[in-house]
Scaffold this motif. Structure first.
Motif, PDB file in Angstrom:
ATOM      1  N   LEU A 196     -19.145 -47.213 -14.658  1.00 45.21           N
ATOM      2  CA  LEU A 196     -20.373 -47.779 -14.100  1.00 45.21           C
ATOM      3  C   LEU A 196     -21.554 -47.399 -14.976  1.00 45.21           C
ATOM      4  O   LEU A 196     -22.592 -48.035 -14.973  1.00 45.21           O
ATOM      5  CB  LEU A 196     -20.604 -47.227 -12.689  1.00 45.21           C
ATOM      6  N   ARG A 244     -13.464 -52.092 -14.424  1.00 49.08           N
ATOM      7  CA  ARG A 244     -13.889 -51.718 -13.071  1.00 49.08           C
ATOM      8  C   ARG A 244     -13.084 -52.484 -12.033  1.00 49.08           C
ATOM      9  O   ARG A 244     -12.770 -51.987 -10.966  1.00 49.08           O
ATOM     10  CB  ARG A 244     -15.381 -52.029 -12.870  1.00 49.08           C
ATOM     11  N   ASN A 256     -20.940 -48.367   0.575  1.00 47.41           N
ATOM     12  CA  ASN A 256     -21.286 -49.517  -0.274  1.00 47.41           C
ATOM     13  C   ASN A 256     -20.495 -50.775   0.067  1.00 47.41           C
ATOM     14  O   ASN A 256     -19.912 -51.431  -0.803  1.00 47.41           O
ATOM     15  CB  ASN A 256     -21.091 -49.185  -1.750  1.00 47.41           C
ATOM     16  N   HIS A 288     -29.065 -53.951  -4.513  1.00 47.93           N
ATOM     17  CA  HIS A 288     -27.956 -53.086  -4.123  1.00 47.93           C
ATOM     18  C   HIS A 288     -26.657 -53.893  -4.022  1.00 47.93           C
ATOM     19  O   HIS A 288     -25.608 -53.467  -4.497  1.00 47.93           O
ATOM     20  CB  HIS A 288     -28.278 -52.417  -2.784  1.00 47.93           C
ATOM     21  N   GLU A 289     -26.764 -55.074  -3.426  1.00 52.28           N
ATOM     22  CA  GLU A 289     -25.588 -55.959  -3.311  1.00 52.28           C
ATOM     23  C   GLU A 289     -25.038 -56.287  -4.697  1.00 52.28           C
ATOM     24  O   GLU A 289     -23.817 -56.280  -4.911  1.00 52.28           O
ATOM     25  CB  GLU A 289     -25.989 -57.249  -2.581  1.00 52.28           C
ATOM     26  N   PRO A 306     -25.300 -51.804 -13.737  1.00 53.57           N
ATOM     27  CA  PRO A 306     -24.533 -51.589 -12.505  1.00 53.57           C
ATOM     28  C   PRO A 306     -24.958 -50.339 -11.738  1.00 53.57           C
ATOM     29  O   PRO A 306     -25.180 -50.404 -10.536  1.00 53.57           O
ATOM     30  CB  PRO A 306     -23.090 -51.472 -12.979  1.00 53.57           C
ATOM     31  N   ILE A 307     -25.097 -49.226 -12.458  1.00 49.40           N
ATOM     32  CA  ILE A 307     -25.356 -47.981 -11.730  1.00 49.40           C
ATOM     33  C   ILE A 307     -26.785 -47.942 -11.184  1.00 49.40           C
ATOM     34  O   ILE A 307     -27.022 -47.491 -10.066  1.00 49.40           O
ATOM     35  CB  ILE A 307     -25.026 -46.740 -12.608  1.00 49.40           C
ATOM     36  N   LEU A 330     -26.817 -50.101  -8.159  1.00 48.35           N
ATOM     37  CA  LEU A 330     -26.107 -49.467  -7.055  1.00 48.35           C
ATOM     38  C   LEU A 330     -26.960 -48.369  -6.418  1.00 48.35           C
ATOM     39  O   LEU A 330     -26.899 -48.130  -5.216  1.00 48.35           O
ATOM     40  CB  LEU A 330     -24.804 -48.867  -7.594  1.00 48.35           C
ATOM     41  N   ARG A 331     -27.769 -47.692  -7.238  1.00 49.86           N
ATOM     42  CA  ARG A 331     -28.614 -46.608  -6.726  1.00 49.86           C
ATOM     43  C   ARG A 331     -29.783 -47.129  -5.909  1.00 49.86           C
ATOM     44  O   ARG A 331     -30.342 -46.409  -5.103  1.00 49.86           O
ATOM     45  CB  ARG A 331     -29.174 -45.793  -7.897  1.00 49.86           C
ATOM     46  N   TYR A 346     -13.162 -61.529  -8.001  1.00 51.62           N
ATOM     47  CA  TYR A 346     -13.674 -61.392  -9.365  1.00 51.62           C
ATOM     48  C   TYR A 346     -12.590 -61.361 -10.426  1.00 51.62           C
ATOM     49  O   TYR A 346     -12.889 -61.290 -11.611  1.00 51.62           O
ATOM     50  CB  TYR A 346     -14.603 -60.182  -9.462  1.00 51.62           C
ATOM     51  N   ILE A 381     -23.129 -53.417  -5.945  1.00 47.94           N
ATOM     52  CA  ILE A 381     -21.797 -53.342  -5.326  1.00 47.94           C
ATOM     53  C   ILE A 381     -20.855 -54.323  -6.014  1.00 47.94           C
ATOM     54  O   ILE A 381     -19.748 -53.975  -6.414  1.00 47.94           O
ATOM     55  CB  ILE A 381     -21.875 -53.659  -3.815  1.00 47.94           C
ATOM     56  N   ARG A 382     -21.317 -55.560  -6.169  1.00 46.52           N
ATOM     57  CA  ARG A 382     -20.464 -56.588  -6.787  1.00 46.52           C
ATOM     58  C   ARG A 382     -20.065 -56.186  -8.202  1.00 46.52           C
ATOM     59  O   ARG A 382     -18.910 -56.346  -8.603  1.00 46.52           O
ATOM     60  CB  ARG A 382     -21.174 -57.937  -6.782  1.00 46.52           C
ATOM     61  N   LYS A 383     -21.046 -55.644  -8.951  1.00 43.82           N
ATOM     62  CA  LYS A 383     -20.725 -55.228 -10.322  1.00 43.82           C
ATOM     63  C   LYS A 383     -19.728 -54.081 -10.319  1.00 43.82           C
ATOM     64  O   LYS A 383     -18.841 -54.014 -11.167  1.00 43.82           O
ATOM     65  CB  LYS A 383     -22.004 -54.825 -11.051  1.00 43.82           C
ATOM     66  N   SER A 384     -19.883 -53.157  -9.372  1.00 48.54           N
ATOM     67  CA  SER A 384     -18.966 -52.011  -9.323  1.00 48.54           C
ATOM     68  C   SER A 384     -17.547 -52.478  -9.013  1.00 48.54           C
ATOM     69  O   SER A 384     -16.586 -51.784  -9.292  1.00 48.54           O
ATOM     70  CB  SER A 384     -19.433 -51.004  -8.277  1.00 48.54           C
ATOM     71  N   LEU A 432     -20.633 -54.707   1.659  1.00 54.94           N
ATOM     72  CA  LEU A 432     -21.599 -55.789   1.843  1.00 54.94           C
ATOM     73  C   LEU A 432     -21.831 -55.955   3.345  1.00 54.94           C
ATOM     74  O   LEU A 432     -20.909 -56.241   4.101  1.00 54.94           O
ATOM     75  CB  LEU A 432     -21.078 -57.109   1.278  1.00 54.94           C
TER      76      LEU A 432
END
Ligand code: ATP
Ligand code: MG
Lengths: 432, 245
Positions: free
Chosen positions: B74, B101, B113, A339-340, A424-425, A428-429, B130, A343-346, B115
């Motif tokens: 995404l 993004r 969402n 999940h983290e 990513p998605i 995230l899910r 980033y 988040i980072r990818k999003s 951290l």
């Protein structure tokens, strides 16, 4: 209220292009702190994870410390047994077991006649001396005090020019003492410390092996070798030794060359004389041993090769095992933190950012294990040095740390690339 | 081979006009669930201009989140085309998508969402990390963004030390810290009570007033009422598109 306008975007974007260069560095720092944070929050788990790396680093550094210590030791002690001195003895020292067994049958002890012969016929030496010893050493007494075992040695007075023992008080053994089998002795520091604390030992009579000897001289402290004191000796004249303890002792003959250039020549000469004297046919091996300090050096040097080979093997096995454990923990960590990662990818983390994050985390973790290994190695080396000889070279610390970090880096690649490839998605899910 | 040569001019002709920030053309998203295929989106086309404030409405399961994830880069559509700021998104590489993004889109999620282990400040800093913004500027901008959402005094709190509304405001700060082209908010008030929800909506209104483009998903009419345009979705299709106010 601060204003966030799309108009500002264009300006910032132009600016952003050259900033991009510092990107990997910025993410590396982020990754470093994530790693430190992980280590802090999971101390025990991290330690267990890193056990392989810890053991490997410790092993590596301790072995390097011992080898280093031995090198220093040999350089300082055996080498100064006389830079230009060699020893004629019944056996060649430090040879293989097989050869030793053969020599046991073939070789004959060195006797006083041999010593006299060499003293008279050998040319070009600076000094020659003979040494006889009782094994195990006898008991020594002075008034109410007893030392269970002392190194009792019979010496020709010429040993003064060869041995390490220097006169601190009184005098050395003399030819006079030797010729008259005088009951006198020249003693080491340990004997003085035990028998004569705070009093003058000169002129006092001590009992060694049941016989009385008057102390005529005291040596300066020699020190320890392999943690064994070299100052626990009682030197008596060779004549006295023969008269009291052993009429026909087996000898070590010390021969000193005037300089290193003449050393090989002198060795050859001794060999030729001894072979001729013993009528050894030319195709047969020596029936005696000629031992130079550099013989021991070369034996030691030959030994270090296999020691390092074994060490490299052991270290490699532990590092690989440690690396695989790290890899598994990192794989679990990637799953745990899907999940983290999402988040980072999003937020714009690229694949390589995530890759870096986990690879660096893995490397930092392993390096931390290496650091623990370094501390542990210092502790072990300290313990070893108390009974043997060891000293951690700084290079060993660097190699240990570098190697463990490299192992973390390498075994972090697979889990990190798994993390980097996450969608990513999907990531995230994933709820955790 | 020949088809490739032909395809380029076709794309050119469909390029959105200037000032159009989002243009979708016949977007389909199909989930292959083994036996059955679930069509989450069945040919969605619309345009959103720079500076608009749009609410996407529809019943549960109608495909709103799916659409938002596509707009936010995404997710990728099964078919159809999507232009963002004049660039055809389906032609972009993974890194370019990440860059979009990061720079173009500020996402606000229903579930925040954030951290969990990082402070509010660090959460807001992340998008700047980033794109390699130097530490000093990064800190400055993250603090500024937190002040905008009136959390200047909560910078060093971790998410579990903040209320739901405060968490969502951190998320909004994070979404706007990089000055994105659009702010996408998928039911930003869904996990909040109506009072805190109103706070967040106020914040979005203010961001819109200062020139940001905002796309908002909701199924509540009073939330949608904040927007100037409502796009209705039903069964993966646009069933209404009306401007209000
Ligand atoms: N990963 C997935 N795999 C399979 N089906 C999915 C997936 N994601 C969404 N769907 C399906 O796509 C459809 C649209 O889902 P989506 O989440 O977009 O709805 P929504 O409009 O956001 O609903 P809600 O208002 O409840 O959030 C639903 O039927 C859902 O079951
Ligand atoms: Mg949804």
């Amino acid at each position: 209220m601060a204003v966030y306008t799309p108009a500002g975007v264009a300006a910032r974007r132009a600016h952003g292009r050259h900033i991009q260069l510092s990107g990997p560095w910025v993410t590396a720092r982020e990754a470093f702190w994530i790693a430190v944070e992980t280590l802090r929050t999971h101390k025990l788990r991290s330690f267990l994870t890193l056990l392989g790396v810890v053991i490997a680093t410790t092993t590596l550094i301790v072995v390097m410390a011992v080898v280093n210590g031995m090198n220093t030791y040999i350089a300082e002690h055996i080498a100064n047994l006389g830079a230009n001195t060699f020893v004629l003895h019944q056996f060649q020292w430090a040879q293989s077991f097989d050869e030793f067994i053969k020599a046991q049958r073939r070789n004959k002890p060195i006797r006083l006649e041999d010593y006299d012969f060499l003293r008279d016929y050998l040319r070009g030496y600076q000094a020659i001396s003979a040494l006889a010893q009782i094994q195990p050493g006898p008991e020594a007494r002075y008034k109410g005090t007893t030392i269970d075992e002392v190194d009792l040695m019979g010496l020709t007075p010429s040993h003064m020019d060869i041995g390490r023992e220097k006169v601190a008080e009184g005098r050395y053994l003399s030819d006079q003492d030797n010729n008259h089998n005088a009951p006198v002795c020249f003693i080491g520091r340990d004997i003085v410390d035990k028998f004569f604390p705070g009093t003058d030992p000169l002129g006092k009579e001590i009992i060694v092996g049941g016989r009385g000897f008057r102390v005529i001289g005291v040596a300066e402290r020699v020190g320890t070798t392999f943690g064994i004191s070299q100052d626990n000796f009682v030197f008596i004249p060779m004549g006295t030794f023969r008269a009291y303890f052993m009429p026909r002792p087996e000898l070590l003959v010390f021969i000193k060359a005037p300089d290193s250039k003449h050393l090989p020549e002198l060795e050859d000469e001794v060999r030729a004389l001894m072979r001729a004297r013993r009528h050894v046919p030319y195709h047969e091996a020596d029936t005696f041993g000629i031992n130079a300090s550099d013989t021991l050096m070369s034996v030691w040097k030959e030994l270090t090769g296999p020691i390092f080979a074994v060490t490299i093997g052991v270290v490699a096995v532990f590092m690989v095992v440690g690396g695989i454990v790290i890899m598994n923990i990192m794989l679990a960590s990637v799953t745990e933190r899907t999940h983290e990662i999402g988040i980072r990818k999003s937020l714009g983390a690229r694949r390589r950012d995530i890759l870096w994050q986990f690879v660096i985390e893995s490397a930092v973790m392993a390096a931390a294990g290496g650091l623990v290994g370094v501390f542990l190695a210092y502790a072990v080396t300290w313990a070893v040095a108390a009974v043997f000889t060891a000293k951690v070279p700084l290079s060993a610390v660097f190699i240990g740390l570098f190697l463990s970090a490299a192992v973390g880096l390498f075994f972090g690649i697979y889990p990190a690339s798994k993390a980097a490839r996450l969608d990513p998605i999907e990531a995230l899910r994933t709820e955790n | 081979m020949g088809s490739q040569v032909a395809s380029s001019p076709v794309q050119e002709s469909h390029r959105p006009a200037d000032g159009v920030i989002i243009r979708t053309e016949d977007l389909w998203k199909t989930y292959d669930m083994g036996e059955v295929a679930v069509h989450a989106l069945c040919g969605v086309s619309f345009e959103i201009a720079r500076g608009e404030y749009v609410a996407i409405m529809g019943p549960s399961g109608s495909g709103k989140s799916t659409l938002m994830n596509l707009i936010g880069c995404l997710d990728t559509p099964t078919s159809g085309r999507y232009w963002l700021n004049g660039r055809l998104v389906s032609e972009l590489t993974d890194d370019e998508l990440a860059h979009i993004r990061n720079k173009e889109i500020g996402f606000v999620f229903q579930t925040f969402n954030l951290l969990a282990r990082a402070t509010a400040l660090h959460n807001v800093e992340l998008p700047l990390i980033y794109n390699g913004t130097p530490a000093e500027e990064r800190l400055e901008r993250a603090k500024e963004a937190l002040r905008v959402v009136e959390l200047g005094d909560r910078m060093y709190h971790k998410p579990n030390e903040l209320s739901g509304g405060q968490r969502q405001r951190v998320a909004v700060a994070r979404a706007l810290v990089n000055n994105p082209s659009i702010i996408l908010a998928d039911e930003p008030t869904g996990n909040l009570d109506s009072a805190t929800g109103a706070e967040i909506m106020n914040l979005l209104d203010r961001l819109h007033q200062s020139g940001n483009t905002i796309v908002l998903v909701t199924h509540e009419f009073d939330i949608a009422a904040h927007a100037f345009r409502v796009i209705g979705i039903r069964d993966g299709k646009v069933d209404r598109d009306e401007r209000m106010k």
